[in-house]
Design a protein around this motif. Sequence first.
Motif: not given
Length: 170
Positions: A39-43, A69-83, A90-92, A116-119
């Motif tokens: 979990e990230v930021g579910n407090n 599995v869970s993120i409290g608010t925002d999910f951002e993947i940005a500007n990773n040139a070789n990703l 797969a479990s998020l 992903i079941s909810s955004i």
Amino acid sequence: NPALPDLTGLENVAFTGRFLQISNNNALTTLNSLTNITEVGNNANTNGRFLSIGSNPNLTTLNGLNNLVSIGTDFEIANNANLATLNAFASLADIGGEFAITGNNDLTSIEEMVSISSIGSGLTISNNGVLSECATPGICNYLEGPGAAVISNNDPGRNSVAQVEAACLL
């Protein structure tokens, strides 16, 4: 952290109360030490409950976050040139806020993100030049609702909300 190659020493971290931000690490190649994070930021008593991974030019995979599995608010993947893949997610299942994937030049697909079941609110998928697969069940479900979405400047055929909605129907 221009010389940091990995996150050794964080193997026992299972939860972050507020956020997890991994940015501007020029030598970082792996996140394998983060395998226990679920979990990230579910407090609910804290502000800024997000996951942000950005501007890590040598990061090719996000393996290590496979148990998230869970993120409290925002999910951002940005500007990773070789990703090249987001198969680590797969479990998020739950994203409490905005979902954003932008500026990842080598990213071809996010179809691994099938759980992903909810955004919560807001969807941005843009400037991923070779991203050709993004019609996952969670994205399709979000696009059926009234929430705001921006989809642009990806691989041809994935440059608008309408094009992704059409792919969702297939």
